[in-house]
Design an enzyme around this catalytic site. Structure first.
Site, mmCIF file in Angstrom:
data_model
loop_
_atom_site.group_PDB
_atom_site.id
_atom_site.type_symbol
_atom_site.label_atom_id
_atom_site.label_comp_id
_atom_site.label_asym_id
_atom_site.label_seq_id
_atom_site.Cartn_x
_atom_site.Cartn_y
_atom_site.Cartn_z
ATOM 1 C CB CYS A 9 -9.541 12.222 2.512
ATOM 2 S SG CYS A 9 -10.423 11.015 3.214
ATOM 3 C CG HIS A 37 5.899 0.717 4.685
ATOM 4 N ND1 HIS A 37 5.528 -0.420 4.391
ATOM 5 C CD2 HIS A 37 5.671 0.697 6.115
ATOM 6 C CE1 HIS A 37 4.756 -1.187 5.329
ATOM 7 N NE2 HIS A 37 4.941 -0.308 6.400
ATOM 8 C CD GLU A 50 -9.012 5.035 -0.122
ATOM 9 O OE1 GLU A 50 -8.190 5.838 -0.762
ATOM 10 O OE2 GLU A 50 -9.955 5.488 0.914
#
Length: 125
Positions: free
Chosen positions: A23, A67, A115
């Site tokens: 990550c 986005h 998530e």
């Protein structure tokens, strides 16, 4: 006590600073955010808050992140865009508007950021 809850979704990229593992590299999620309000009194229509109004409060917060690379956006240019920090961000941003909209009759109870379908973080005060 009454509660109402709405969900919204957005897709964004991020990476974790000061983290050692996969990550730490840029990657993306199809996030889901769940916001729950609570209060003791209903309005004259028998509602805590119309779902549509809560969605309208949540929409600009979601659109700000959607986005985008979250690490490039304030405040995540300085704080880590972890699920925990995102949950607090949604809590704080939603709280600013809900209190004014309802004259303090309704508060944000908690915000949860998913998530994935199986991994989530929640913030409440």
């Amino acid at each position: 006590m009454f509660e109402v809850t709405v969900d919204a979704g957005f897709s964004s990229g991020h990476y974790l600073r000061n983290y050692h593992g996969k990550c730490e590299n840029p990657h993306g999620h199809n996030y889901k955010v769940r916001v729950t309000l609570h209060g003791k009194e209903l309005d004259h229509s028998g509602l805590l808050l119309d779902f549509k109004e809560l969605k309208n409060v949540l929409r600009p917060v979601v659109e700000y992140l959607d986005h985008r690379m979250i690490n490039e956006l304030v405040p995540f240019d300085t704080i880590n865009p972890s699920a925990e920090n995102l949950a607090k961000y949604f809590f704080d941003e939603t709280s600013k508007h809900i209190s004014g909209l309802t004259g303090g009759r309704v508060q944000v109870k908690d915000c949860t950021i998913y998530e994935t379908d199986t991994s989530a973080a929640t913030y409440y005060a």
